[in-house]
Write an enzyme that holds these catalytic residues in place. Structure first.
Site, PDB file in Angstrom:
ATOM      1  N   ASP A   1       2.720   0.467  25.729  1.00  0.00           N
ATOM      2  CA  ASP A   1       1.281   0.398  25.479  1.00  0.00           C
ATOM      3  C   ASP A   1       0.699  -0.418  26.223  1.00  0.00           C
ATOM      4  OD1 ASP A   1      -1.272   0.345  24.266  1.00  0.00           O
ATOM      5  OD2 ASP A   1      -0.398  -0.570  22.278  1.00  0.00           O
TER       6      ASP A   1
ATOM      7  N   SER B   1      -5.872   0.269  17.047  1.00  0.00           N
ATOM      8  CA  SER B   1      -6.436   0.351  18.266  1.00  0.00           C
ATOM      9  C   SER B   1      -7.894  -0.328  18.492  1.00  0.00           C
ATOM     10  CB  SER B   1      -6.517   1.807  18.803  1.00  0.00           C
ATOM     11  OG  SER B   1      -7.057   2.019  19.943  1.00  0.00           O
TER      12      SER B   1
ATOM     13  N   HIS C   1       1.333   3.794  22.420  1.00  0.00           N
ATOM     14  CA  HIS C   1       0.058   3.537  21.787  1.00  0.00           C
ATOM     15  C   HIS C   1      -0.580   4.585  20.905  1.00  0.00           C
ATOM     16  CE1 HIS C   1      -3.990   1.661  21.455  1.00  0.00           C
ATOM     17  NE2 HIS C   1      -4.702   2.846  21.313  1.00  0.00           N
TER      18      HIS C   1
END
Length: 352
Positions: free
Chosen positions: A292, A138, A322
């Site tokens: 995501d 991320s 995610h």
């Protein structure tokens, strides 16, 4: 819950978010030697396998996720232990400074400085200088990509062996790519939160979030310039079958651009780096998740790397969302897709 607490004046939603994500210190790991250190004044946690090996080990610099706002060494303790044990690698987890207290480029600078320190003192950890990898998920994937780009042209340091980008966020020009609309309400990262985090990192606040979501923060000429890299046209058709019609950007607002123009800097949005930098990048591993909002960032960067002759291993979790990797063994349970994703990272490391 964080928004409710903020409105009642008890605490900010960021403070609440950090509390619920703080993780906890684990006991001794019989297979690892773990120590907390500082690399060039940046807190790090070093995981070293106790098993004796024939030669020098690979080294992994790990940058945690959390939107540049959340996350800590403890939050990713289980993930880092797993990677270190299973790949028999030395892992250095970096505690970079968090936004909004520390705005861009604080996190990037901390990650870069910790990486350079490790590479310059690598003999202390029994690591092969030709086998150092940057890795992150991320926001950590964003930082890994930025550090990798910065080090690509450094002649005074060993070349990175690889970069591992786990559902990375790589641009803030277009929050209307297909994945942003298809997955706008899918936990753990909503479309609005993605813009919120990017603005917290950039400016320390979330002003103009709506304008950024609508796309009025980028001048038309600049949007045209970057269209060759940031465009739904570069995303394979099979990822558009869920029938999303992206919104057209609203009219450009110059005042908003003045507050967010650093979104066009590659150290913040690595997808915007010039080809001269991208073609120097090391072998890459990119993990994406179908559910995501950041899926398309990873797909666009995969194409950019491949177009520039960089070898890419791509792993797509059709049933992933995610943040799924960070939930590995979380409160005693794991998502099977997250375990598969984590094992794909380990397998890639073993192949180097």
């Amino acid at each position: 819950q964080g928004k409710i607490l903020e409105k009642t004046g008890l605490c900010s939603q960021i403070t609440f978010g950090r509390y619920v994500r703080q993780g906890r210190k684990l006991g001794v790991d019989p297979k690892l030697f773990i120590q907390d250190l500082q690399f060039n004044k940046v807190p790090v946690r070093v995981y070293q396998p106790k098993a004796i090996s024939d030669g020098r080990k690979r080294g992994i610099i790990f940058f945690h996720g959390g939107g540049w706002v959340f996350g800590s060494l403890d939050t990713y303790e289980k993930v880092c232990r797993y990677i270190s044990r299973e790949s028999e690698s030395v892992v250095v987890s970096v505690q970079y400074r968090l936004a909004p207290e520390h705005k861009y480029p604080a996190a990037y600078e901390d990650c870069l400085n910790a990486t350079i320190h490790f590479m310059k003192n690598i003999e202390h950890y029994g690591v092969d200088p030709a086998n150092v990898i940057v890795c992150g998920d991320s926001a950590g994937g964003n930082l890994a990509a930025a550090v990798s780009q910065t080090l690509a042209s450094r002649s005074d340091l060993p070349k990175l062996r690889a970069q591992i980008l786990i559902y990375p966020g790589l641009q803030a020009l277009d929050f209307n790519l297909p994945s942003y609309h298809q997955n706008r309400g899918v936990p753990l990262l909503f479309r609005e939160r993605a813009a919120f985090f990017a603005l917290q990192y950039l400016n320390g606040d979330a002003l103009h979030m709506q304008e950024v979501l609508e796309g009025s923060h980028i001048p038309p000429d600049m949007r045209l310039k970057y269209r060759k890299w940031v465009s739904p046209d570069n995303i394979p058709e099979k990822f558009k079958v869920r029938g999303v019609k992206p919104l057209r950007p609203t009219d450009f607002i110059a005042e908003v651009y003045e507050t967010v123009k650093r979104f066009c800097e590659p150290n913040l949005c690595p997808l915007l780096a010039e080809d001269a930098i991208v073609h120097q990048l090391p072998e890459s591993f990119i993990l994406t998740c179908e559910y995501d909002v950041l899926r398309d960032d990873g797909l666009l960067y995969k194409k950019r790397l491949e177009d520039n002759g960089v070898r890419v291993t791509w792993y797509h979790l059709e049933d992933g969302f995610h943040g799924i990797i960070s939930l590995y063994d979380y409160c005693g349970f794991s998502f099977p897709a997250g375990k598969r994703g984590l094992d794909s990272v380990v397998n890639f490391l073993k192949s180097l």
